[in-house]
Structures are given as structure tokens and as C-alpha cells.
Scaffold this motif. Structure first.
Motif, PDB file in Angstrom:
ATOM      1  N   SER A 258       0.994 -14.297  -1.227  1.00 56.75           N
ATOM      2  CA  SER A 258       1.125 -13.902   0.171  1.00 56.75           C
ATOM      3  C   SER A 258       0.676 -12.465   0.354  1.00 56.75           C
ATOM      4  CB  SER A 258       2.569 -14.081   0.637  1.00 56.75           C
ATOM      5  OG  SER A 258       3.449 -13.310  -0.160  1.00 56.75           O
ATOM      6  N   ILE A 259       0.676 -12.020   1.608  1.00 50.30           N
ATOM      7  CA  ILE A 259       0.298 -10.649   1.929  1.00 50.30           C
ATOM      8  C   ILE A 259       1.306 -10.058   2.914  1.00 50.30           C
ATOM      9  CG2 ILE A 259      -2.173 -10.826   1.468  1.00 50.30           C
ATOM     10  CD1 ILE A 259      -2.602 -11.412   4.439  1.00 50.30           C
ATOM     11  N   MET A 260       1.386  -8.737   2.932  1.00 51.18           N
ATOM     12  CA  MET A 260       2.186  -8.019   3.908  1.00 51.18           C
ATOM     13  C   MET A 260       1.458  -6.720   4.253  1.00 51.18           C
ATOM     14  SD  MET A 260       3.597  -8.296   0.687  1.00 51.18           S
ATOM     15  CE  MET A 260       5.315  -8.475   0.335  1.00 51.18           C
ATOM     16  N   MET A 261       1.787  -6.145   5.390  1.00 53.42           N
ATOM     17  CA  MET A 261       1.144  -4.906   5.809  1.00 53.42           C
ATOM     18  C   MET A 261       2.179  -3.794   5.923  1.00 53.42           C
ATOM     19  SD  MET A 261      -1.188  -4.042   9.222  1.00 53.42           S
ATOM     20  CE  MET A 261      -2.360  -5.365   8.909  1.00 53.42           C
ATOM     21  N   LEU A 262       1.843  -2.642   5.326  1.00 51.17           N
ATOM     22  CA  LEU A 262       2.689  -1.454   5.392  1.00 51.17           C
ATOM     23  C   LEU A 262       1.965  -0.376   6.190  1.00 51.17           C
ATOM     24  CD1 LEU A 262       3.630  -1.159   1.584  1.00 51.17           C
ATOM     25  CD2 LEU A 262       4.742  -2.571   3.319  1.00 51.17           C
ATOM     26  N   GLN A 263       2.723   0.618   6.645  1.00 51.93           N
ATOM     27  CA  GLN A 263       2.110   1.756   7.323  1.00 51.93           C
ATOM     28  C   GLN A 263       2.932   3.016   7.101  1.00 51.93           C
ATOM     29  OE1 GLN A 263       1.545   1.464  11.631  1.00 51.93           O
ATOM     30  NE2 GLN A 263      -0.219   2.815  11.505  1.00 51.93           N
ATOM     31  N   LEU A 264       2.223   4.116   6.941  1.00 56.81           N
ATOM     32  CA  LEU A 264       2.879   5.413   6.839  1.00 56.81           C
ATOM     33  C   LEU A 264       3.378   5.819   8.218  1.00 56.81           C
ATOM     34  CD1 LEU A 264       3.555   7.996   5.217  1.00 56.81           C
ATOM     35  CD2 LEU A 264       1.285   8.852   5.845  1.00 56.81           C
ATOM     36  N   ASP A 265       4.678   6.127   8.306  1.00 57.91           N
ATOM     37  CA  ASP A 265       5.291   6.541   9.559  1.00 57.91           C
ATOM     38  C   ASP A 265       6.071   7.822   9.288  1.00 57.91           C
ATOM     39  OD1 ASP A 265       6.415   6.848  12.017  1.00 57.91           O
ATOM     40  OD2 ASP A 265       7.605   5.016  11.986  1.00 57.91           O
ATOM     41  N   GLY A 266       5.459   8.950   9.579  1.00 57.80           N
ATOM     42  CA  GLY A 266       6.092  10.220   9.245  1.00 57.80           C
ATOM     43  C   GLY A 266       6.110  10.425   7.736  1.00 57.80           C
ATOM     44  N   LYS A 267       7.301  10.497   7.169  1.00 58.70           N
ATOM     45  CA  LYS A 267       7.431  10.686   5.722  1.00 58.70           C
ATOM     46  C   LYS A 267       7.801   9.399   4.999  1.00 58.70           C
ATOM     47  CE  LYS A 267       8.840  15.536   6.217  1.00 58.70           C
ATOM     48  NZ  LYS A 267       9.890  16.550   5.921  1.00 58.70           N
ATOM     49  N   LYS A 268       7.783   8.283   5.716  1.00 62.64           N
ATOM     50  CA  LYS A 268       8.170   7.003   5.133  1.00 62.64           C
ATOM     51  C   LYS A 268       7.035   5.988   5.249  1.00 62.64           C
ATOM     52  CE  LYS A 268      12.529   7.735   3.979  1.00 62.64           C
ATOM     53  NZ  LYS A 268      13.027   7.555   2.579  1.00 62.64           N
ATOM     54  N   VAL A 269       6.933   5.116   4.261  1.00 64.30           N
ATOM     55  CA  VAL A 269       6.021   3.976   4.321  1.00 64.30           C
ATOM     56  C   VAL A 269       6.867   2.746   4.613  1.00 64.30           C
ATOM     57  CG1 VAL A 269       4.367   2.550   3.064  1.00 64.30           C
ATOM     58  CG2 VAL A 269       4.374   5.032   2.738  1.00 64.30           C
ATOM     59  N   LYS A 270       6.556   2.049   5.709  1.00 62.09           N
ATOM     60  CA  LYS A 270       7.379   0.932   6.156  1.00 62.09           C
ATOM     61  C   LYS A 270       6.555  -0.349   6.276  1.00 62.09           C
ATOM     62  CE  LYS A 270      10.273   4.073   8.904  1.00 62.09           C
ATOM     63  NZ  LYS A 270      10.764   4.380  10.275  1.00 62.09           N
ATOM     64  N   GLU A 271       7.227  -1.477   6.102  1.00 69.64           N
ATOM     65  CA  GLU A 271       6.583  -2.770   6.300  1.00 69.64           C
ATOM     66  C   GLU A 271       6.504  -3.045   7.802  1.00 69.64           C
ATOM     67  OE1 GLU A 271       7.329  -6.378   3.650  1.00 69.64           O
ATOM     68  OE2 GLU A 271       8.292  -7.000   5.524  1.00 69.64           O
ATOM     69  N   ILE A 272       5.301  -3.271   8.331  1.00 69.20           N
ATOM     70  CA  ILE A 272       5.142  -3.498   9.768  1.00 69.20           C
ATOM     71  C   ILE A 272       4.739  -4.934  10.086  1.00 69.20           C
ATOM     72  CG2 ILE A 272       4.642  -1.091  10.321  1.00 69.20           C
ATOM     73  CD1 ILE A 272       1.666  -1.909  10.477  1.00 69.20           C
ATOM     74  N   VAL A 273       4.197  -5.672   9.104  1.00 69.33           N
ATOM     75  CA  VAL A 273       3.971  -7.101   9.257  1.00 69.33           C
ATOM     76  C   VAL A 273       4.577  -7.762   8.021  1.00 69.33           C
ATOM     77  CG1 VAL A 273       2.341  -8.977   9.672  1.00 69.33           C
ATOM     78  CG2 VAL A 273       1.807  -6.671  10.497  1.00 69.33           C
ATOM     79  N   SER A 274       5.528  -8.628   8.211  1.00 68.43           N
ATOM     80  CA  SER A 274       6.312  -9.162   7.094  1.00 68.43           C
ATOM     81  C   SER A 274       5.521 -10.112   6.221  1.00 68.43           C
ATOM     82  CB  SER A 274       7.579  -9.854   7.608  1.00 68.43           C
ATOM     83  OG  SER A 274       7.238 -10.912   8.465  1.00 68.43           O
ATOM     84  N   ASP A 275       6.099 -10.435   5.093  1.00 68.30           N
ATOM     85  CA  ASP A 275       5.521 -11.323   4.082  1.00 68.30           C
ATOM     86  C   ASP A 275       5.010 -12.604   4.736  1.00 68.30           C
ATOM     87  OD1 ASP A 275       5.017 -12.987   1.903  1.00 68.30           O
ATOM     88  OD2 ASP A 275       6.690 -12.177   0.756  1.00 68.30           O
ATOM     89  N   SER A 276       3.716 -12.910   4.556  1.00 67.70           N
ATOM     90  CA  SER A 276       3.138 -14.106   5.196  1.00 67.70           C
ATOM     91  C   SER A 276       3.744 -15.396   4.684  1.00 67.70           C
ATOM     92  CB  SER A 276       1.609 -14.124   4.968  1.00 67.70           C
ATOM     93  OG  SER A 276       1.305 -14.165   3.579  1.00 67.70           O
ATOM     94  N   ALA A 277       4.334 -15.376   3.487  1.00 64.71           N
ATOM     95  CA  ALA A 277       4.977 -16.576   2.939  1.00 64.71           C
ATOM     96  C   ALA A 277       6.250 -16.902   3.685  1.00 64.71           C
ATOM     97  CB  ALA A 277       5.273 -16.397   1.458  1.00 64.71           C
ATOM     98  N   LYS A 278       6.798 -15.951   4.439  1.00 61.81           N
ATOM     99  CA  LYS A 278       8.032 -16.171   5.178  1.00 61.81           C
ATOM    100  C   LYS A 278       7.784 -16.612   6.609  1.00 61.81           C
ATOM    101  CE  LYS A 278      10.422 -12.645   2.436  1.00 61.81           C
ATOM    102  NZ  LYS A 278      11.104 -11.332   2.473  1.00 61.81           N
ATOM    103  N   LYS A 279       6.499 -16.767   6.961  1.00 60.19           N
ATOM    104  CA  LYS A 279       6.173 -17.169   8.346  1.00 60.19           C
ATOM    105  C   LYS A 279       6.661 -18.567   8.638  1.00 60.19           C
ATOM    106  CE  LYS A 279       2.415 -17.661  11.613  1.00 60.19           C
ATOM    107  NZ  LYS A 279       0.966 -17.773  11.825  1.00 60.19           N
TER     108      LYS A 279
END
Length: 258
Positions: free
Chosen positions: A237-258
Motif C-alpha cells: 500500500s501507499i500513504m502520503m506524508l507532509q511537513l507541517d511546521g516542525k512535524k511530518v504528518k500523515e495527510i492521506v491514510s494507508d491505501s490498504a485501509k480504504k
């Protein structure tokens, strides 16, 4: 007279502020593009402005779309894609021989794919891994399946950041506990993005950074993470993260959980 001048200046300041906000909104809207990101055989994303949602291959409408193809972080060219058991690549109606994993970027999408490089783990990387494992009550392991670290200045502040993806699930070693993790050392500070462990070998996933990019000239880089398993013990599966300030967060969840 002075009171009238103050009121007049105040009105000018408010009008100027409104103009700046309106200009920013309009210019930002002009950069709000949309289109597909294709993550090889794992599907991909449809992105509009700065919002992305997962799409399976069956959900993608790629007809008459021009797709820029990247392999190993290098641009291979622009193609039209058709999916018949696998992705097929065409240029001007002629089939092109391209094999292996790829990142496809819709030409209609304003996306910037970043370059990065790999280095061997250093002593600080090894120290960080040991500390993270101790926090997970894992005191020892025999061998990691990789000694490479992805290096890139994620927040463009002149300090190189390090992304560690590691597991002790190797072919030739056995341990009591098996683990897999993705860590980011952003300006030297550790962020544990994913960590999984199991008493059974090959039951936890392997993590891999598939691509790092930005959309619509944003200043916050995004990461596509590929989550895979040995043989067929789990669904890739795939997921998308993004840098937000000083944190890297998951912004699109694991595609296997769709």
C-alpha cells in the motif's frame, strides 16, 4: 482636521490590506492545479489544489492525459498510459519499452519532484535507532536489512535531514522480536512516523520512500511512502506524508485501509 486625516489614513490602510489579501487569494487560485499522481502498480492520487485522495488504477481516467514518468528520481519522458494487465507507455502512438516502478505526474498538475541522495548510516543514526528500540522494549537485534539513509534538506534551512527506514527481517538472521520503522531526523530531532513489531518473522511491513515532491509551489514538501511485505504476508500500500511546521504528518491514510 487631524481627526479627519486619521480616519482617511485608516481607510487607506484597510483598503490596502484588503487588496493584498485579494491579490494573494487570486494569485494562489491561479496556481491551484489538479491531476493524477501514479505510484506504479499501487494506484496513486488525484490532487486538486492542495488536497489529494487515493485512487486505485480502476478509478483513474487516464484517457488523453500526458504523464511525466520518473524512475529512480530521474525524468524518463512524457507518455500516454494504458493499463492492460500492466501499465503500457506510448509516445505519439508508439509503444515504448519501460519496465519497473515509476512515479507518474499528470502534466496538468503543477508538481515539483525533489532530488535526494543516500548515505551509509553513521554512528549517530545507529545511536538513534538503539534509543527508539529501547523505548519499544527491544534491547538487541542481530542485523538490519539495510544500512542506507535518505538525506535531504526537507525544510530548506541549510541543514540536511535524514530519513531512516529499517527492519531486522533478514533472510539469514533470526531474532526474538522483529521490527520495522520509519524515522525522520528533522534538524537533528527524532520523529518516529511508523513503528511495528512482531514475534513472527515477515509479519511486519517494510517501509520505503517512493518520492518527495511539492504541489502548486507550496513550501511544505510531501512524501509518498510505499509499505510492502515479504512475499504475500500482507497487502502492499501507499500513504502520503507532509511537513507541517516542525512535524511530518500523515495527510492521506494507508491505501490498504480504504
Amino acid at each position: 482636521m487631524k481627526k479627519k486625516n486619521i480616519i482617511f489614513i485608516s481607510v487607506l490602510v484597510i483598503c490596502f490590506a484588503c487588496y493584498v489579501v485579494l491579490f494573494y487569494f487570486i494569485s494562489g487560485s491561479n496556481h491551484a492545479t489538479e491531476g493524477y499522481l501514479i505510484v506504479s502498480e499501487l494506484g496513486g492520487y488525484y490532487c486538486k489544489a492542495k488536497s489529494c485522495s487515493y485512487k486505485s488504477i480502476d478509478e483513474m481516467n487516464l484517457l488523453e492525459r500526458n504523464i511525466r514518468i520518473y524512475q529512480q528520481n530521474q525524468l524518463q519522458g512524457t507518455y500516454q498510459l494504458k493499463y492492460i494487465n500492466r501499465f503500457n507507455f506510448f509516445q505519439n502512438g508508439s509503444w515504448k519499452n519501460l519496465y519497473g516502478d515509476f512515479l507518474g505526474v499528470d502534466e496538468s498538475l503543477d508538481a515539483n519532484v525533489f532530488h535526494y541522495h543516500y548515505e551509509s548510516m553513521n554512528s549517530n543514526d545507529e545511536r538513534v535507532i538503539k534509543e527508539v528500540l529501547l523505548n519499544q522494549q527491544i534491547s538487541s537485534y542481530k542485523k538490519l536489512e539495510t544500512d542506507q539513509v535518505l538525506v535531504m534538506d526537507l525544510d530548506e534551512n541549510g541543514v540536511e535531514d535524514r530519513i531512516l527506514t529499517f527492519s531486522n527481517q533478514t533472510l539469514d538472521e533470526n531474532d526474538d522480536i522483529y521490527f520495522s520503522s520509519l524515522l525522520i531526523l528533522l534538524n537533528g530531532k527524532v520523529q518516529t512516523i511508523y513503528f511495528e513489531k512482531s514475534s513472527e518473522k515477515y509479519q511486519v511491513p517494510y517501509y520505503n520512500v517512493f518520492s518527495i515532491f511539492s504541489l502548486n509551489k507550496e513550501k511544505k514538501p510531501r512524501l509518498i511512502i510505499n509499505k510492502g511485505y515479504y512475499d504475500q504476508t500482507g497487502d502492499p500500500s501507499i500513504m502520503m506524508l507532509q511537513l507541517d511546521g516542525k512535524k511530518v504528518k500523515e495527510i492521506v491514510s494507508d491505501s490498504a485501509k480504504k
